[in-house]
Design a protein around this motif. Sequence first.
Motif, PDB file in Angstrom:
ATOM      1  N   TYR A   1       1.244   9.335  -5.898  1.00  0.00           N
ATOM      2  CA  TYR A   1       1.682  10.703  -5.618  1.00  0.00           C
ATOM      3  C   TYR A   1       2.618  11.207  -6.721  1.00  0.00           C
ATOM      4  O   TYR A   1       2.474  12.327  -7.205  1.00  0.00           O
ATOM      5  N   ARG A   2       3.574  10.361  -7.119  1.00  0.00           N
ATOM      6  CA  ARG A   2       4.507  10.766  -8.175  1.00  0.00           C
ATOM      7  C   ARG A   2       3.778  10.994  -9.496  1.00  0.00           C
ATOM      8  O   ARG A   2       4.093  11.934 -10.234  1.00  0.00           O
ATOM      9  N   LEU A   3       2.828  10.140  -9.810  1.00  0.00           N
ATOM     10  CA  LEU A   3       2.062  10.316 -11.051  1.00  0.00           C
ATOM     11  C   LEU A   3       1.225  11.592 -11.008  1.00  0.00           C
ATOM     12  O   LEU A   3       1.106  12.300 -12.015  1.00  0.00           O
ATOM     13  N   GLN A   4       0.647  11.915  -9.854  1.00  0.00           N
ATOM     14  CA  GLN A   4      -0.118  13.153  -9.723  1.00  0.00           C
ATOM     15  C   GLN A   4       0.782  14.366  -9.909  1.00  0.00           C
ATOM     16  O   GLN A   4       0.380  15.348 -10.536  1.00  0.00           O
ATOM     17  N   GLN A   5       2.004  14.308  -9.366  1.00  0.00           N
ATOM     18  CA  GLN A   5       2.946  15.413  -9.544  1.00  0.00           C
ATOM     19  C   GLN A   5       3.338  15.562 -11.013  1.00  0.00           C
ATOM     20  O   GLN A   5       3.466  16.669 -11.527  1.00  0.00           O
TER      21      GLN A   5
ATOM     22  N   GLY B   1       0.815  -1.215   0.000  1.00  0.00           N
ATOM     23  CA  GLY B   1       0.000   0.000   0.000  1.00  0.00           C
ATOM     24  C   GLY B   1       0.844   1.258   0.000  1.00  0.00           C
ATOM     25  O   GLY B   1       0.544   2.225  -0.705  1.00  0.00           O
ATOM     26  N   SER B   2       1.927   1.247   0.774  1.00  0.00           N
ATOM     27  CA  SER B   2       2.816   2.414   0.831  1.00  0.00           C
ATOM     28  C   SER B   2       3.468   2.671  -0.521  1.00  0.00           C
ATOM     29  O   SER B   2       3.540   3.819  -0.974  1.00  0.00           O
ATOM     30  N   LEU B   3       3.937   1.606  -1.159  1.00  0.00           N
ATOM     31  CA  LEU B   3       4.542   1.777  -2.483  1.00  0.00           C
ATOM     32  C   LEU B   3       3.514   2.262  -3.496  1.00  0.00           C
ATOM     33  O   LEU B   3       3.825   3.086  -4.363  1.00  0.00           O
ATOM     34  N   GLY B   4       2.280   1.781  -3.393  1.00  0.00           N
ATOM     35  CA  GLY B   4       1.214   2.242  -4.284  1.00  0.00           C
ATOM     36  C   GLY B   4       0.894   3.709  -4.082  1.00  0.00           C
ATOM     37  O   GLY B   4       0.709   4.456  -5.052  1.00  0.00           O
ATOM     38  N   ILE B   5       0.858   4.134  -2.829  1.00  0.00           N
ATOM     39  CA  ILE B   5       0.584   5.545  -2.528  1.00  0.00           C
ATOM     40  C   ILE B   5       1.699   6.429  -3.068  1.00  0.00           C
ATOM     41  O   ILE B   5       1.445   7.499  -3.638  1.00  0.00           O
ATOM     42  N   ILE B   6       2.953   5.983  -2.918  1.00  0.00           N
ATOM     43  CA  ILE B   6       4.087   6.757  -3.435  1.00  0.00           C
ATOM     44  C   ILE B   6       3.993   6.884  -4.953  1.00  0.00           C
ATOM     45  O   ILE B   6       4.211   7.964  -5.510  1.00  0.00           O
TER      46      ILE B   6
END
Length: 109
Positions: free
Chosen positions: A68-72, A60-65
Amino acid sequence: MVSMRGQSVLILGAAAALIIAVFAVINVDGVEVNYIFGTAEWPLILVILGSVLMGAVITGSLGIIKVYRLQQEIKRLTQGKSEDKEKPSSLAEDEGSDEDDTTDSRPSK
C-alpha cells in the motif's frame, strides 16, 4: 496463465504447508499453555498450527502495508511527473534567466 515465479512460490508454499502439517500430526501430545490470566492444556498440533497461522497473518499484514505504501509512493511520483509535463516551456525559460541578474536583492547591514 501462471508465471514461473508464481509456480515456484506455489510449490514452495505447498511444500512448507506439507512439512508443517506432518510435523504437527506427529506432535499430538497435550501441552500446557500459560496465559497472562491462567493456564490451559492444548494439543500440541493446535499450538503449532495456531502459531503458524498467527505468523502468516502478521507477515501478510506487514506485506499488505508495504505494498500500500509503495502504491501511494508511485501515485505521488507519477502525479509529480505529470505536473512537470504540464508546466509551460516559457516558465522553464524564465527560471533559467535568473542567473544573469547581478543585482543583490539582500538588504544591506
